[in-house]
Each structure stands twice: as C-alpha cells, then as structure tokens.
Design a protein around this motif. Sequence first.
Motif, PDB file in Angstrom:
ATOM      1  N   VAL A  96     -16.338  72.269  55.715  1.00  0.00           N
ATOM      2  CA  VAL A  96     -16.030  70.886  54.855  1.00  0.00           C
ATOM      3  C   VAL A  96     -16.980  71.025  53.672  1.00  0.00           C
ATOM      4  CG1 VAL A  96     -16.384  68.532  54.486  1.00  0.00           C
ATOM      5  CG2 VAL A  96     -15.439  69.478  56.811  1.00  0.00           C
ATOM      6  N   ASN A  97     -16.263  71.054  52.455  1.00  0.00           N
ATOM      7  CA  ASN A  97     -17.197  71.220  51.078  1.00  0.00           C
ATOM      8  C   ASN A  97     -17.253  69.700  50.659  1.00  0.00           C
ATOM      9  OD1 ASN A  97     -17.812  73.974  51.255  1.00  0.00           O
ATOM     10  ND2 ASN A  97     -15.716  74.129  51.314  1.00  0.00           N
ATOM     11  N   PRO A  98     -18.240  68.797  50.846  1.00  0.00           N
ATOM     12  CA  PRO A  98     -18.198  67.424  50.414  1.00  0.00           C
ATOM     13  C   PRO A  98     -18.637  67.464  48.844  1.00  0.00           C
ATOM     14  CG  PRO A  98     -19.991  67.995  51.441  1.00  0.00           C
ATOM     15  CD  PRO A  98     -19.420  68.957  51.689  1.00  0.00           C
ATOM     16  N   VAL A  99     -18.055  66.814  47.853  1.00  0.00           N
ATOM     17  CA  VAL A  99     -18.375  66.779  46.513  1.00  0.00           C
ATOM     18  C   VAL A  99     -18.552  65.245  46.120  1.00  0.00           C
ATOM     19  CG1 VAL A  99     -17.222  67.081  44.223  1.00  0.00           C
ATOM     20  CG2 VAL A  99     -16.589  68.613  45.986  1.00  0.00           C
ATOM     21  N   ILE A 100     -19.688  64.968  45.650  1.00  0.00           N
ATOM     22  CA  ILE A 100     -20.397  63.731  45.111  1.00  0.00           C
ATOM     23  C   ILE A 100     -19.660  63.614  43.804  1.00  0.00           C
ATOM     24  CG2 ILE A 100     -22.148  62.350  44.862  1.00  0.00           C
ATOM     25  CD1 ILE A 100     -23.752  63.609  46.858  1.00  0.00           C
ATOM     26  N   GLN A 105     -15.130  56.210  37.086  1.00  0.00           N
ATOM     27  CA  GLN A 105     -14.781  55.379  35.998  1.00  0.00           C
ATOM     28  C   GLN A 105     -13.439  54.852  36.212  1.00  0.00           C
ATOM     29  OE1 GLN A 105     -16.923  54.223  33.276  1.00  0.00           O
ATOM     30  NE2 GLN A 105     -18.210  54.812  34.993  1.00  0.00           N
ATOM     31  N   GLY A 106     -12.764  54.879  37.243  1.00  0.00           N
ATOM     32  CA  GLY A 106     -11.472  54.357  37.551  1.00  0.00           C
ATOM     33  C   GLY A 106     -10.350  55.412  37.422  1.00  0.00           C
ATOM     34  N   GLY A 107      -9.130  55.104  37.830  1.00  0.00           N
ATOM     35  CA  GLY A 107      -8.222  56.106  37.955  1.00  0.00           C
ATOM     36  C   GLY A 107      -8.205  56.963  39.095  1.00  0.00           C
ATOM     37  N   ASP A 108      -7.348  57.916  39.083  1.00  0.00           N
ATOM     38  CA  ASP A 108      -7.137  58.825  40.143  1.00  0.00           C
ATOM     39  C   ASP A 108      -8.130  59.840  40.071  1.00  0.00           C
ATOM     40  OD1 ASP A 108      -4.590  57.513  40.647  1.00  0.00           O
ATOM     41  OD2 ASP A 108      -3.441  59.035  39.519  1.00  0.00           O
ATOM     42  N   ILE A 109      -8.518  60.448  41.298  1.00  0.00           N
ATOM     43  CA  ILE A 109      -9.401  61.620  41.411  1.00  0.00           C
ATOM     44  C   ILE A 109      -8.587  62.823  41.897  1.00  0.00           C
ATOM     45  CG2 ILE A 109     -11.339  62.477  42.753  1.00  0.00           C
ATOM     46  CD1 ILE A 109     -12.279  59.517  43.262  1.00  0.00           C
ATOM     47  N   VAL A 110      -8.761  63.796  41.058  1.00  0.00           N
ATOM     48  CA  VAL A 110      -8.233  64.973  41.361  1.00  0.00           C
ATOM     49  C   VAL A 110      -9.115  66.002  42.020  1.00  0.00           C
ATOM     50  CG1 VAL A 110      -6.804  67.102  40.525  1.00  0.00           C
ATOM     51  CG2 VAL A 110      -6.663  64.922  39.360  1.00  0.00           C
ATOM     52  N   LEU A 111      -8.627  66.592  43.318  1.00  0.00           N
ATOM     53  CA  LEU A 111      -9.507  67.478  44.006  1.00  0.00           C
ATOM     54  C   LEU A 111      -9.033  68.792  43.560  1.00  0.00           C
ATOM     55  CD1 LEU A 111      -8.852  65.752  47.605  1.00  0.00           C
ATOM     56  CD2 LEU A 111     -10.542  65.122  45.633  1.00  0.00           C
ATOM     57  N   GLU A 112     -10.251  69.756  43.643  1.00  0.00           N
ATOM     58  CA  GLU A 112     -10.222  71.057  43.473  1.00  0.00           C
ATOM     59  C   GLU A 112      -9.301  71.861  43.902  1.00  0.00           C
ATOM     60  OE1 GLU A 112     -14.087  69.289  42.389  1.00  0.00           O
ATOM     61  OE2 GLU A 112     -12.838  69.108  44.242  1.00  0.00           O
ATOM     62  N   ASN A 113      -8.868  71.642  45.181  1.00  0.00           N
ATOM     63  CA  ASN A 113      -8.109  72.730  45.965  1.00  0.00           C
ATOM     64  C   ASN A 113      -6.815  71.878  46.374  1.00  0.00           C
ATOM     65  OD1 ASN A 113      -9.721  75.193  45.420  1.00  0.00           O
ATOM     66  ND2 ASN A 113     -11.204  74.129  46.715  1.00  0.00           N
ATOM     67  N   GLY A 114      -5.620  72.757  46.687  1.00  0.00           N
ATOM     68  CA  GLY A 114      -4.562  72.265  47.358  1.00  0.00           C
ATOM     69  C   GLY A 114      -3.614  71.299  46.513  1.00  0.00           C
ATOM     70  N   GLY A 115      -3.960  70.914  45.121  1.00  0.00           N
ATOM     71  CA  GLY A 115      -2.950  70.001  44.629  1.00  0.00           C
ATOM     72  C   GLY A 115      -3.425  68.484  45.045  1.00  0.00           C
ATOM     73  N   ILE A 134     -18.615  58.397  44.172  1.00  0.00           N
ATOM     74  CA  ILE A 134     -17.712  58.730  45.317  1.00  0.00           C
ATOM     75  C   ILE A 134     -17.782  60.248  45.868  1.00  0.00           C
ATOM     76  CG2 ILE A 134     -15.105  58.722  46.085  1.00  0.00           C
ATOM     77  CD1 ILE A 134     -16.295  55.945  44.682  1.00  0.00           C
ATOM     78  N   ILE A 135     -17.824  60.104  47.259  1.00  0.00           N
ATOM     79  CA  ILE A 135     -17.891  61.445  48.088  1.00  0.00           C
ATOM     80  C   ILE A 135     -16.375  61.650  48.587  1.00  0.00           C
ATOM     81  CG2 ILE A 135     -18.985  62.875  49.751  1.00  0.00           C
ATOM     82  CD1 ILE A 135     -21.498  60.750  49.901  1.00  0.00           C
ATOM     83  N   THR A 136     -15.996  63.008  48.276  1.00  0.00           N
ATOM     84  CA  THR A 136     -14.784  63.241  48.582  1.00  0.00           C
ATOM     85  C   THR A 136     -14.920  64.859  49.378  1.00  0.00           C
ATOM     86  OG1 THR A 136     -14.049  64.744  46.698  1.00  0.00           O
ATOM     87  CG2 THR A 136     -13.739  62.207  46.797  1.00  0.00           C
ATOM     88  N   THR A 137     -13.658  65.311  49.766  1.00  0.00           N
ATOM     89  CA  THR A 137     -13.675  66.856  49.996  1.00  0.00           C
ATOM     90  C   THR A 137     -13.319  67.726  48.551  1.00  0.00           C
ATOM     91  OG1 THR A 137     -11.408  67.208  50.476  1.00  0.00           O
ATOM     92  CG2 THR A 137     -12.828  66.293  52.040  1.00  0.00           C
ATOM     93  N   ASP A 138     -13.105  68.950  48.719  1.00  0.00           N
ATOM     94  CA  ASP A 138     -12.853  69.729  47.747  1.00  0.00           C
ATOM     95  C   ASP A 138     -11.172  69.738  47.804  1.00  0.00           C
ATOM     96  OD1 ASP A 138     -12.487  71.278  49.731  1.00  0.00           O
ATOM     97  OD2 ASP A 138     -13.724  73.130  49.039  1.00  0.00           O
ATOM     98  N   TRP A 391     -12.299  59.595  51.684  1.00  0.00           N
ATOM     99  CA  TRP A 391     -13.487  59.537  50.617  1.00  0.00           C
ATOM    100  C   TRP A 391     -14.090  58.408  51.140  1.00  0.00           C
ATOM    101  CZ3 TRP A 391     -13.724  54.831  47.788  1.00  0.00           C
ATOM    102  CH2 TRP A 391     -12.391  54.014  47.738  1.00  0.00           C
ATOM    103  N   VAL A 392     -15.748  58.243  50.558  1.00  0.00           N
ATOM    104  CA  VAL A 392     -16.747  57.138  50.910  1.00  0.00           C
ATOM    105  C   VAL A 392     -17.318  56.888  49.570  1.00  0.00           C
ATOM    106  CG1 VAL A 392     -17.975  58.685  52.007  1.00  0.00           C
ATOM    107  CG2 VAL A 392     -17.947  56.223  52.552  1.00  0.00           C
TER     108      VAL A 392
END
Length: 415
Positions: A96-100, A105-115, A134-138, A391-392
């Motif tokens: 797991v590669n968490p990203v903070i 600032q609102g709107g969608d969050i685009v992750l780095e991998n996998g579309g 916001i903490i998400t995966t990559d 996400w959290v």
Amino acid sequence: MFDQNYKFTCVDRFLKYVKYDTQSDEESASFPSTEKQKILSKDLAEELKQMGLKDAHMDEWGYVMATLPSNTSKDVPPIAFIAHVDTSPAVSGANVNPVIRKNHQGGDIVLENGGWVIKESENPDLKNMIGFDIITTDGTTLLGADNKAGVAEIMDAINYLITHPEIKHGDIKVCFTPDEEVGRGTEKIDLKKLGAKYAYTVDGSSRGEIETETFSADAVVIKFYGKNIHPGYAKGVMINSIKIAASFIDSLPKDRLSPETTEGREGYVHCTSINGNEELTTLKFIIRDFETPKLKEYEDLLKKLAEEAVAKFPGSRMEFQVIEQYRNMKEVLDKHPQVTDYAVEAMNRIGIKPIMHPIRGGTDGSRLCFMGLPTPNIFAGEHSFHSQTEWVAVQDMYEAVKLIVEIAKVWEEKS
C-alpha cells in the motif's frame, strides 16, 4: 476540554499500519484465515505493552487484548474499544502506498495509477472536507482505513489518556480482532478474558455516525446436481448443472431484492459466487434485512425458484442450505440505552452532530451484542471501503480520538 497542544499520533500510526498486508481470505478454513494478520497484531500488542499496558498480549487466535487500568475511586463498568486488523479480500492490501493530499479544495480526486477517480458525486462527504487533508491510495491497492484507521485512533486515545492522568476513567479495554471482513471476527474471541461490560467498535464512516442497527444476515448455499457424460454421446442423457443454475439465476427478480435495486431499509438476496461443471454447480448467496423474519421469506423464495429450476430438468436435483450469520444488534442495544446515550453525549460535548442511521451491513458488534457484550459502532472516518478509491480525512481521525477519550470520561462521570 481536550488539550489543544496535544500532538496526535494516529496519522503516523495509521501510515505505518497500512504497510502491513493483513488481507483475510474467505476461502480459508483456518483461523485466522491468514497468518499474516498476526504480524501486525503481534506488533500492536508490543506497542501497547511499551505504552504501559502491562497485560497487553496477542492470543493464539490473533486477538490483541489490553487494559488501561481505572484511575478513579468510582465503580465504573469496564468498557472496550474494538477494531479489526484485517482488510477486505476484494482488493489487494499488499504494498500500500498512502498519499496525503493536503488542503483539499473540493471536486474529484484523481489517483496516480489505474485510472481511478474518487468522485465527489459518489462521495458526498467530500463536500464537507474543504481545507482537510485527505489520505488516499495511489490507485494500486485499497488503503486499509477499514479498519486500520480505527486501530490507530484507539491507540492514540490510549496514548492521550496515559499522558493526561488528570482525566478520570474506569478500566478501558482494548481489543483488536482478525477476520472481520470475512464475517468471522468474533469466532474465537474470549469475552470473559476481555472483561468488558460494554463496548464500541470504531469502524464507521462519516464524522458523527453512531450505528446501533445492522442488517440481520444469513447465508444460503444452493447445489444443483446434473448428470455428466461424454459430450459426443450426450443426447438424451446429459443434464448440465450449469444450465440449471443459469435458469435459476434468470428467474430471480430483476427490479427488486438485489443490492443494485435496493436502498435504505430494503433488504436483498445477493449471489456472491458460482462455481461448477456439468455434474455440480454451487451458488452462494448472502441474505440481508433489518427485520429478521423477512430472511425466512427471502430464503423460501430462493428455495421455491430453485425447485422450479430443477423441475425443468428431469433427473436433476438440488440441495439447499441456510447458514445463520448475525442478527440486527438493535434488538440488544435497545435494552441497554445508556451505551448509545453516552456516545451521543460525548459527541455533543466535542461539538459533533450525532448521525443515527442503520448500517446496510454488519460489524463485529452485530455478533458481540448477541454474545452478551452490547456494542454499537462509532465513526472512524473511513470511506469507500474495499476499493482502490478508499480514503480518510486526517481531521476526522483526530475527532475520532477525541470521541473515544470523551466516551471514557462520560462513563466515569455517570457512574
């Protein structure tokens, strides 16, 4: 008043815990279903011991238990805070590669991998996260906020209580369980050893959630038996069990009684797997409703449709098995209103509006209630569970820590 100068530890702990691959396995017959869960559990027990909880340990089944002793002269019922270490079998929890993502600032969050995209339209709570971190995966794995966020928050709350001995509390029990995601989280738990009279699972979603009602749940296994023979000589002889199963599936309601057609308090029947060949095809279902008697109605419907499918293929037969899973915990919690009332009061004290709604699912608390330990569920801040878009929010994790501390205070004051 919560110490405004306190340096929270839950985020650092969480980022460490998600690096452990603790995925459970629904096909495994062992307990826990995967040995790798015990690696994190063993380390959690050691962390608790280093924090000063002398009885902290992991038992042979992978349960972690510990006690923060009472520091009050009052006779306070011992309460437990519970979270599970395993992650869902649905999506990989390895590497797991968490990203903070600071200052959302609102709107969608685009992750780095996998579309993968965390869409605000599918995550309405994101609209309430302006300025939050916001903490998400990559995008390559799930995050593990379900339920390692809860684990980290409980650990941080214990740390706070230890470093703030002026806060009076009764015995606080800590319990981390394996295999919750495969419905076996309480299978080997020793409640006598845990020693709690009431408990809270820290495994909810939106800030403010207090969940006191779950689905009641059964599983159903249907086996269709056909007759196999070499396909070159099959005319008038072969009975293909796959076709019987297909006929049965096609007879299920199309516009109701499935997860994709229900919401709110509506129940459902849901086929989770099909495995078979010409001779035998096995279907597994989960059955859910908030009203326990309705489970029998749904199961009778499935049995009727299965019998009708078999009747279309003379010479075939079927077996129908119902497996009880858990029951609506509201049936127990209504008899112990103080458990919920104290959580509501704690939330109000820290300025959080309580959100009371039923869970379209279950928690360890569902079973614990019927094992004699009344256990509602409180928020951990986890969202979009079991997926790459999990996400959290950091700030929600902080609020969960405050809530755990405040619940402990309320129990002491009310005793």
